[in-house]
Design a protein around this motif. Structure first.
Motif, PDB file in Angstrom:
ATOM      1  N   LEU A 166      39.362  31.861  38.329  1.00 27.58           N
ATOM      2  CA  LEU A 166      40.739  32.286  38.073  1.00 27.58           C
ATOM      3  C   LEU A 166      41.574  32.167  39.338  1.00 27.58           C
ATOM      4  O   LEU A 166      42.752  31.782  39.287  1.00 27.58           O
ATOM      5  CB  LEU A 166      40.756  33.732  37.565  1.00 27.58           C
ATOM      6  CG  LEU A 166      42.136  34.340  37.313  1.00 27.58           C
ATOM      7  CD1 LEU A 166      42.840  33.592  36.175  1.00 27.58           C
ATOM      8  CD2 LEU A 166      42.027  35.822  36.995  1.00 27.58           C
ATOM      9  N   ALA A 167      40.980  32.481  40.480  1.00 23.25           N
ATOM     10  CA  ALA A 167      41.693  32.335  41.752  1.00 23.25           C
ATOM     11  C   ALA A 167      42.067  30.886  41.993  1.00 23.25           C
ATOM     12  O   ALA A 167      43.187  30.576  42.422  1.00 23.25           O
ATOM     13  CB  ALA A 167      40.828  32.867  42.899  1.00 23.25           C
ATOM     14  N   PHE A 168      41.145  29.952  41.709  1.00 27.97           N
ATOM     15  CA  PHE A 168      41.435  28.526  41.888  1.00 27.97           C
ATOM     16  C   PHE A 168      42.489  28.050  40.887  1.00 27.97           C
ATOM     17  O   PHE A 168      43.225  27.117  41.170  1.00 27.97           O
ATOM     18  CB  PHE A 168      40.153  27.706  41.751  1.00 27.97           C
ATOM     19  CG  PHE A 168      39.433  27.491  43.051  1.00 27.97           C
ATOM     20  CD1 PHE A 168      39.314  26.228  43.595  1.00 27.97           C
ATOM     21  CD2 PHE A 168      38.869  28.553  43.742  1.00 27.97           C
ATOM     22  CE1 PHE A 168      38.651  26.016  44.795  1.00 27.97           C
ATOM     23  CE2 PHE A 168      38.204  28.367  44.939  1.00 27.97           C
ATOM     24  CZ  PHE A 168      38.101  27.093  45.479  1.00 27.97           C
ATOM     25  N   VAL A 217      44.102  50.166  31.648  1.00 30.64           N
ATOM     26  CA  VAL A 217      44.412  48.837  32.191  1.00 30.64           C
ATOM     27  C   VAL A 217      43.189  47.924  32.051  1.00 30.64           C
ATOM     28  O   VAL A 217      42.510  47.635  33.042  1.00 30.64           O
ATOM     29  CB  VAL A 217      44.830  48.922  33.673  1.00 30.64           C
ATOM     30  CG1 VAL A 217      45.414  47.593  34.140  1.00 30.64           C
ATOM     31  CG2 VAL A 217      45.813  50.041  33.907  1.00 30.64           C
ATOM     32  N   PRO A 218      42.879  47.453  30.838  1.00 25.42           N
ATOM     33  CA  PRO A 218      41.700  46.601  30.660  1.00 25.42           C
ATOM     34  C   PRO A 218      41.960  45.127  30.934  1.00 25.42           C
ATOM     35  O   PRO A 218      41.388  44.262  30.296  1.00 25.42           O
ATOM     36  CB  PRO A 218      41.357  46.824  29.184  1.00 25.42           C
ATOM     37  CG  PRO A 218      42.665  47.045  28.532  1.00 25.42           C
ATOM     38  CD  PRO A 218      43.512  47.773  29.549  1.00 25.42           C
ATOM     39  N   THR A 219      42.831  44.831  31.874  1.00 31.82           N
ATOM     40  CA  THR A 219      43.104  43.460  32.277  1.00 31.82           C
ATOM     41  C   THR A 219      42.468  43.255  33.646  1.00 31.82           C
ATOM     42  O   THR A 219      42.959  43.763  34.654  1.00 31.82           O
ATOM     43  CB  THR A 219      44.620  43.199  32.353  1.00 31.82           C
ATOM     44  OG1 THR A 219      45.218  43.576  31.115  1.00 31.82           O
ATOM     45  CG2 THR A 219      44.892  41.736  32.617  1.00 31.82           C
ATOM     46  N   ILE A 220      41.385  42.509  33.704  1.00 29.38           N
ATOM     47  CA  ILE A 220      40.569  42.446  34.912  1.00 29.38           C
ATOM     48  C   ILE A 220      41.297  41.778  36.070  1.00 29.38           C
ATOM     49  O   ILE A 220      41.335  42.297  37.179  1.00 29.38           O
ATOM     50  CB  ILE A 220      39.245  41.703  34.633  1.00 29.38           C
ATOM     51  CG1 ILE A 220      38.513  42.348  33.467  1.00 29.38           C
ATOM     52  CG2 ILE A 220      38.371  41.691  35.868  1.00 29.38           C
ATOM     53  CD1 ILE A 220      37.281  41.597  33.046  1.00 29.38           C
ATOM     54  N   GLY A 221      41.891  40.601  35.810  1.00 29.09           N
ATOM     55  CA  GLY A 221      42.487  39.831  36.891  1.00 29.09           C
ATOM     56  C   GLY A 221      43.508  40.588  37.713  1.00 29.09           C
ATOM     57  O   GLY A 221      43.354  40.746  38.928  1.00 29.09           O
ATOM     58  N   PHE A 234      45.977  34.510  44.010  1.00 31.70           N
ATOM     59  CA  PHE A 234      44.784  33.869  44.566  1.00 31.70           C
ATOM     60  C   PHE A 234      44.292  34.626  45.791  1.00 31.70           C
ATOM     61  O   PHE A 234      43.104  34.930  45.919  1.00 31.70           O
ATOM     62  CB  PHE A 234      45.085  32.418  44.956  1.00 31.70           C
ATOM     63  CG  PHE A 234      44.058  31.831  45.883  1.00 31.70           C
ATOM     64  CD1 PHE A 234      42.899  31.261  45.378  1.00 31.70           C
ATOM     65  CD2 PHE A 234      44.228  31.870  47.263  1.00 31.70           C
ATOM     66  CE1 PHE A 234      41.928  30.746  46.233  1.00 31.70           C
ATOM     67  CE2 PHE A 234      43.275  31.352  48.126  1.00 31.70           C
ATOM     68  CZ  PHE A 234      42.118  30.785  47.605  1.00 31.70           C
ATOM     69  N   PHE A 235      45.221  34.912  46.690  1.00 35.55           N
ATOM     70  CA  PHE A 235      44.836  35.562  47.938  1.00 35.55           C
ATOM     71  C   PHE A 235      44.185  36.918  47.685  1.00 35.55           C
ATOM     72  O   PHE A 235      43.147  37.240  48.266  1.00 35.55           O
ATOM     73  CB  PHE A 235      46.072  35.727  48.828  1.00 35.55           C
ATOM     74  CG  PHE A 235      45.754  36.220  50.213  1.00 35.55           C
ATOM     75  CD1 PHE A 235      45.356  35.340  51.199  1.00 35.55           C
ATOM     76  CD2 PHE A 235      45.846  37.565  50.530  1.00 35.55           C
ATOM     77  CE1 PHE A 235      45.053  35.785  52.474  1.00 35.55           C
ATOM     78  CE2 PHE A 235      45.550  38.025  51.801  1.00 35.55           C
ATOM     79  CZ  PHE A 235      45.153  37.134  52.776  1.00 35.55           C
ATOM     80  N   CYS A 236      44.774  37.697  46.790  1.00 35.06           N
ATOM     81  CA  CYS A 236      44.261  39.044  46.529  1.00 35.06           C
ATOM     82  C   CYS A 236      42.892  39.016  45.850  1.00 35.06           C
ATOM     83  O   CYS A 236      42.000  39.786  46.192  1.00 35.06           O
ATOM     84  CB  CYS A 236      45.250  39.827  45.677  1.00 35.06           C
ATOM     85  SG  CYS A 236      46.821  40.115  46.489  1.00 35.06           S
ATOM     86  N   PHE A 284      34.277  24.397  40.568  1.00 34.74           N
ATOM     87  CA  PHE A 284      33.701  23.849  39.339  1.00 34.74           C
ATOM     88  C   PHE A 284      34.052  24.692  38.115  1.00 34.74           C
ATOM     89  O   PHE A 284      34.145  24.156  37.006  1.00 34.74           O
ATOM     90  CB  PHE A 284      32.188  23.714  39.489  1.00 34.74           C
ATOM     91  CG  PHE A 284      31.767  22.598  40.393  1.00 34.74           C
ATOM     92  CD1 PHE A 284      31.930  21.277  40.004  1.00 34.74           C
ATOM     93  CD2 PHE A 284      31.233  22.857  41.652  1.00 34.74           C
ATOM     94  CE1 PHE A 284      31.555  20.230  40.843  1.00 34.74           C
ATOM     95  CE2 PHE A 284      30.855  21.824  42.493  1.00 34.74           C
ATOM     96  CZ  PHE A 284      31.022  20.511  42.092  1.00 34.74           C
ATOM     97  N   GLY A 285      34.246  25.990  38.307  1.00 36.59           N
ATOM     98  CA  GLY A 285      34.646  26.831  37.183  1.00 36.59           C
ATOM     99  C   GLY A 285      36.017  26.445  36.665  1.00 36.59           C
ATOM    100  O   GLY A 285      36.222  26.284  35.449  1.00 36.59           O
ATOM    101  N   TYR A 286      36.980  26.247  37.585  1.00 32.80           N
ATOM    102  CA  TYR A 286      38.321  25.855  37.161  1.00 32.80           C
ATOM    103  C   TYR A 286      38.351  24.408  36.687  1.00 32.80           C
ATOM    104  O   TYR A 286      39.059  24.064  35.727  1.00 32.80           O
ATOM    105  CB  TYR A 286      39.309  26.068  38.304  1.00 32.80           C
ATOM    106  CG  TYR A 286      40.709  25.625  37.967  1.00 32.80           C
ATOM    107  CD1 TYR A 286      41.340  26.053  36.793  1.00 32.80           C
ATOM    108  CD2 TYR A 286      41.410  24.765  38.809  1.00 32.80           C
ATOM    109  CE1 TYR A 286      42.636  25.647  36.465  1.00 32.80           C
ATOM    110  CE2 TYR A 286      42.698  24.349  38.500  1.00 32.80           C
ATOM    111  CZ  TYR A 286      43.301  24.794  37.325  1.00 32.80           C
ATOM    112  OH  TYR A 286      44.569  24.380  37.011  1.00 32.80           O
ATOM    113  N   LEU A 287      37.575  23.534  37.349  1.00 27.41           N
ATOM    114  CA  LEU A 287      37.511  22.136  36.926  1.00 27.41           C
ATOM    115  C   LEU A 287      36.984  22.029  35.499  1.00 27.41           C
ATOM    116  O   LEU A 287      37.453  21.201  34.705  1.00 27.41           O
ATOM    117  CB  LEU A 287      36.615  21.347  37.884  1.00 27.41           C
ATOM    118  CG  LEU A 287      36.416  19.857  37.577  1.00 27.41           C
ATOM    119  CD1 LEU A 287      37.750  19.119  37.611  1.00 27.41           C
ATOM    120  CD2 LEU A 287      35.428  19.236  38.556  1.00 27.41           C
TER     121      LEU A 287
END
Length: 486
Positions: A84-86, A395-399, A260-262, A311-314
């Protein structure tokens, strides 16, 4: 060694107020006496006090064992959010930005340990916790810092509490999200994620009732095995039928970069583990250096995080979930096993993270209420677990939640505070280069704190705005219906 690693993982976040601070406090009296060189015994210019020879450790750790513990502490559940960060940074930007974040986190950890080694000799003690280092540095720093020494110590302790209490809530959401997917697939209908989070309340309370770290160590060993199994299966799915790099953006937008940074800081930051690992080393001098334990460990962690994020984002592109396990095909048995293994691993690890919060809070209660008993201790355990679950339900939103913790707590603990501690430790020998370098690092920490916090809160509000709008509309319709009926 795994059992010992579990103990060190817990100790990494505790202040050791009952043991180490008794030794340190005897040396925090008049700052001028500690700083003066005449107070240290010299012969022919050689300082005869060696803090590392003065340590009396019954079970010291080797360089290899310390490296293992550092990897274990750094490769936590935050790694699941790296794809998710990528997504927020782009493929190529993500690689360089991850290296940059790793460098900042590693360098700030280096500053903390370097200051600790200096303060060992000044105060003639052999070890300190993070909070100890901060308090002693401020107590013997420039005039303005001395009156803030006690406040700084307490602030670090409570920031640690907030950080790992928030982490407990994140763990709850990760566990519930994976079981929510499996339930929906097998039962054929969907329930609100909040129900699954609420169901975890009783099991988590029972886990929190484990009396001490000794009994939590086997649980941590099981968690390591489960996490290794789950991540192995996850990598297998990511590397199968991966698309061309040209199908994914190489550079992300400026608006999403704070996220991304956080997320990356939250995933990679290990400032809480640094001092206890150094305190337990057989050869603590080897913790620093170009090829020291810290650099080698964080270098390995950086490679793993880049591989999983890239690879996860790709593989999944814009469909990337806040936890990479949620992208695995639920209909495959292997993917179901991975989800269950990682969920159970996170559940087991919850106990260690929770114990950190418990110790900090319980120590403060014992300081203020002498009649506190074990009965009150278990009431506190129940209340803390319940509060963490309530936050997760709300707040069940992980990101965004991960980003909020990374922005607010780790920016202060992992970047800003070590730099300020260095200023306080070497205030009489401050150079232009130190001033410029540390000013830049503080600016990076503050920017991450402000923009990351705003971005995370905005994401949370955006995620729940449709629900809030729907609730308002339902309330208005209900009011209109009642008025018409009357």
């Amino acid at each position: 060694m795994i059992l010992q690693g579990a103990e060190l993982e817990l100790q990494s976040f505790l202040s050791d107020q009952k043991s180490k601070m008794n030794e340190v406090s005897q040396n925090i009296q008049k700052p001028t006496k500690i700083v003066e060189k005449d107070e240290v015994t010299h012969l022919n210019g050689i300082d005869y006090f060696d803090p590392f020879l003065e340590r009396n450790l019954e079970h010291s750790t080797t360089n290899g064992e310390t490296l293992t513990h550092l990897l274990k502490a750094s490769l936590g559940t935050g790694i699941l959010a790296m794809p998710l960060a990528f997504q927020c940074s782009g493929l190529i930007t993500g690689i360089f930005a991850t290296v940059f974040v790793s460098f900042v986190c590693t360098y700030c950890s280096y500053l903390l340990v370097k200051c600790a080694h200096t303060l060992y000799r000044r105060t003639k003690v052999s070890s300190m916790s993070y909070a100890d280092v901060a308090e002693v540095a401020f107590a013997n720093g420039p005039e303005w810092s001395r009156k803030f020494s006690s406040l700084t110590r307490q602030s670090i302790l409570w920031l640690l509490f907030v950080t790992y209490f928030g982490t407990c809530s994140v763990y709850t959401v990760i566990i519930a999200s994976n079981f929510h997917q499996l339930f929906t697939y097998h039962m054929g209908y969907e329930l609100n994620l909040r129900y699954f989070i609420a169901i975890l309340l009783i099991p988590l309370i029972l886990l929190s009732y484990v009396p001490n770290l000794k009994y939590l160590a086997p649980v941590s060993m099981v968690a390591n095995l489960l996490m290794a199994t789950g991540l192995s299966v996850t990598f297998y799915y990511m590397l199968c039928d991966i698309p061309s790099i040209s199908k994914r953006p190489t550079v992300g937008s400026f608006e999403t970069f704070p996220t991304f940074f956080c997320i990356t800081v939250f995933a990679m930051e290990a400032i809480g583990v640094v001092m206890p690992l150094e305190n337990n080393m057989k050869t603590p001098r080897n913790f620093l250096g170009v090829f020291g334990v810290l650099n080698v460990g964080m270098g390995g962690v950086t490679i793993v995080y880049i591989l999983l994020g890239f690879f996860g984002y790709l593989k999944y592109g814009e469909a990337t979930e806040s936890s990479i396990t949620l992208n695995l095909p639920t209909e495959d048995v292997a993917a179901q096993v991975a989800k269950i293994c990682i969920s159970l691993a996170v559940f087991c690890t919850y106990g260690l993270q929770f114990f950190v919060c418990l110790e900090i809070t319980w120590t403060k209660i014992q300081e203020n209420f002498e009649k506190a008993t074990i009965y009150h201790n278990y009431i506190l355990r129940t209340v803390l677990v319940t509060m963490s679950v309530i936050i997760a339900v709300a707040v069940p939103t992980i990101g965004p939640f991960i980003g909020l913790i990374g922005a607010f707590c780790f920016s202060l603990l992992g970047i800003v505070m070590p730099v300020v501690i260095e200023f306080a430790t070497y205030w009489e020998n401050t150079t232009v280069w130190m001033t410029v370098r540390n000013t830049v690092l503080i600016a990076i920490g503050i920017i991450a704190l402000i923009f990351g916090t705003v971005s995370s809160i905005t994401d949370i509000i955006t995620a729940y705005e449709p629900y809030a709008t729907q609730a308002v509309r339902s309330s208005i319709n209900s009011t209109l219906t009642n008025s018409t009926a009357q």
